[in-house]
Design an enzyme around this catalytic site. Structure first.
Site, PDB file in Angstrom:
ATOM      1  N   SER A   1       1.171  -1.519   0.024  1.00 13.37           N
ATOM      2  CA  SER A   1       0.127   0.339  -0.516  1.00 13.37           C
ATOM      3  C   SER A   1       0.828   0.941   0.164  1.00 13.37           C
ATOM      4  O   SER A   1       1.849   1.194  -0.957  1.00 13.37           O
ATOM      5  CB  SER A   1      -0.934  -0.378   1.468  1.00 13.37           C
ATOM      6  OG  SER A   1      -1.553   1.085   1.389  1.00 13.37           O
TER       7      SER A   1
ATOM      8  N   ASP B   1      -2.595   6.202  -3.581  1.00  8.90           N
ATOM      9  CA  ASP B   1      -1.293   6.151  -2.642  1.00  8.90           C
ATOM     10  C   ASP B   1      -0.703   4.878  -3.738  1.00  8.90           C
ATOM     11  O   ASP B   1      -1.716   4.154  -5.038  1.00  8.90           O
ATOM     12  CB  ASP B   1      -1.852   4.754  -1.446  1.00  8.90           C
ATOM     13  CG  ASP B   1      -2.845   3.763  -1.789  1.00  8.90           C
ATOM     14  OD1 ASP B   1      -3.251   3.479  -2.520  1.00  8.90           O
ATOM     15  OD2 ASP B   1      -2.526   3.073  -0.344  1.00  8.90           O
TER      16      ASP B   1
ATOM     17  N   ASP C   1      -1.151   1.465  -3.975  1.00  2.00           N
ATOM     18  CA  ASP C   1      -1.810   0.116  -4.657  1.00  2.00           C
ATOM     19  C   ASP C   1      -3.519   1.205  -5.001  1.00  2.00           C
ATOM     20  O   ASP C   1      -4.418   0.527  -5.487  1.00  2.00           O
ATOM     21  CB  ASP C   1      -2.271  -0.884  -3.515  1.00  2.00           C
ATOM     22  CG  ASP C   1      -2.956  -0.796  -2.392  1.00  2.00           C
ATOM     23  OD1 ASP C   1      -3.430   0.288  -1.696  1.00  2.00           O
ATOM     24  OD2 ASP C   1      -3.269  -1.748  -1.663  1.00  2.00           O
TER      25      ASP C   1
ATOM     26  N   ASP D   1      -5.455   2.169  -3.698  1.00  2.00           N
ATOM     27  CA  ASP D   1      -6.860   2.285  -2.705  1.00  2.00           C
ATOM     28  C   ASP D   1      -7.560   2.860  -1.679  1.00  2.00           C
ATOM     29  O   ASP D   1      -8.656   2.852  -1.070  1.00  2.00           O
ATOM     30  CB  ASP D   1      -7.513   0.188  -2.187  1.00  2.00           C
ATOM     31  CG  ASP D   1      -6.235   0.656  -0.398  1.00  2.00           C
ATOM     32  OD1 ASP D   1      -5.391   1.819  -0.247  1.00  2.00           O
ATOM     33  OD2 ASP D   1      -6.408  -0.480  -0.059  1.00  2.00           O
TER      34      ASP D   1
END
EC number: 5.4.2.10
Length: 447
Positions: free
Chosen positions: A102, A241, A243, A245
């Protein structure tokens, strides 16, 4: 059952150091594969990843584990976390895996698991998979070994889902948008969606090299995006960010709009339209008191959960709610996706901008945040600072000092060895004093 590997969001750690090693990843693939293979039909798993160099190693190890217990592997390459949840369900796979840490630096990596419904796994299921990892699994016969296939249309499928979430008949024509992809999983997806909807796109953080994910860019370091918005005269900045999400938005003046403000806007719009299920927003204990007060004024209920978008989703599913999120920028739009989705959240805000015909600085700031202070104290995992009598006394004294007009949230991070000490109070000086007192006590016993 205590969990040895899984934290608040899958397994995470420094790449090539336990538990984030190829050996553990292979065992996880074997255990999860065995857990999700039931019946005589062929079984499959979707594996996506972000742009970290170690993703290749972990993808290969996971693939070896899954195929060794008879599961077919569908590899997507770099793709946002919410896309893995969507594809797992869309392709009728038995499980999904996202390889990502992440917002962490490239040296770290992580593994998140999804069930066949596209949702992240519960604590109970993760515990069962851990038990299989410890007890070993049975390998299949040579003729039953799974196949690994690279799928090419995963990103395109996700792009169409994102575009379909935008109001029909409306475009982003005439808007200039800065899109900072954090050199991560959405480095191609996010700019393409915004451009295809009609906006002029200024791209940042879209040249990953395996080591620059989240480096001086993205939602955790939006300074470059803030400067680009102001210098280019853009209408909005979107900072994702690694990833994708989570998201932080930036108004035309270069000021960051956090997840609480985004949730306030989306919840208010959905309530007005009659589409906010049960008139309720689900957020975590970290969301600002200002958000809670605004929602109460508008007749919207706020339900709080422990930190982690997985726990927000669990509360949403249990209560039939369709909107939730975190101050950090995880926004879950339950009518469209199964987990936090920074790009979809940004599209909802852009829809509001095109409708209001007012700048983001006015449209996206619905409440004045209550003064909030968050400090982190690193600790040796062997120690237990929050169980120390001196620390518990300092916390009790702080709660007494803040009284009914403030609050404290103190917890261990689920993604790194730090104690997070957060407080809110209208008295900023008092708040800083009590937070510093707690941090000093924690640091004295933190190893």
């Amino acid at each position: 059952m205590s969990r040895k590997y899984f934290g608040t969001d899958g397994i995470r750690g420094r790449a090539n150091t336990h538990p984030m090693t190829a050996e553990v990843a292979m065992r996880l693939g074997q255990a999860a594969g065995r857990y999700f293979t039931q019946g005589l039909r062929r079984h499959s798993v979707v594996i996506g990843k972000d742009t970290r160099r170690s993703g290749y190693m972990l993808e290969t190890a996971l693939t070896a584990g899954f195929t060794s217990v008879g599961m077919d592997v569908l590899q997507t390459g770099p793709i946002p976390t919410p896309a893995v949840g969507m594809l797992t369900r869309s392709l009728r796979a038995d499980a999904g895996v996202m390889i990502s840490a992440s917002h962490n630096p490239f040296e770290d990596n992580g593994i998140k698991l999804f069930g066949p419904d596209g949702y992240k796994l519960s604590d109970a299921v993760e515990a069962e998979i851990e038990a299989l990892m410890e007890n070993g699994t049975h390998l299949v016969a040579p003729g039953e070994i799974g196949r690994a296939t690279r799928i090419d249309d995963g990103r395109g499928r996700y792009i169409e889902v994102c575009k379909a979430s935008f109001p029909r008949g409306r475009t982003l024509s005439g808007l200039k948008i800065v899109v900072d992809c954090a050199n991560g999983a959405a480095y191609r997806t996010a700019p393409e969606v915004i451009w295809e909807l009609g906006a002029e796109v200024i791209r940042l953080g879209n040249a990953p090299n395996g080591e620059n994910i989240n480096l001086n860019c993205g939602s955790t370091d939006p300074a470059a995006a803030q400067a680009a918005v102001v210098e280019s005269g853009a209408d909005l900045g979107i900072a994702l960010d690694g990833d994708a999400d989570r998201v932080h938005l930036i108004d035309e003046k270069g000021r960051v709009i956090d997840g609480d403000q985004v949730m306030a806007l989306i919840a208010s719009r959905m309530a007005e339209a009659g589409t906010l299920a049960h008139g309720t927003l689900v957020a975590t204990v970290m969301s600002n008191l200002g958000l809670e007060r605004l929602l109460a004024e508008r007749g919207i209920m706020l339900l709080r959960t422990r930190v982690g978008d997985r726990y927000v989703v669990e509360k949403m599913r249990a209560g039939g709610f369709n909107l939730g999120g975190e101050q950090s920028g995880h926004i879950i739009l339950g009518d469209h996706v199964t987990t936090g989705d920074g790009l979809l959240a940004a599209l909802q805000v852009l829809a509001a901008l095109t409708e209001a015909e007012r700048p983001a600085s006015e449209t996206c700031r619905l409440f004045e945040p209550c003064p909030q202070l968050l400090k982190n104290v690193r600790f040796d995992p062997v120690t237990r600072p929050l169980e120390d009598p001196g620390v518990t006394q300092a916390i009790a004294a702080a709660e007494d000092a803040l009284g009914a007009t403030g609050r404290l949230v103190i917890r261990k991070s689920g993604t790194e060895p730090v104690i997070r000490v957060m407080g809110e109070s209208e008295d900023a000086a008092l708040l800083e004093r009590v937070i510093d007192d707690i941090c000093t006590r924690v640091a004295s016993v933190a190893g």
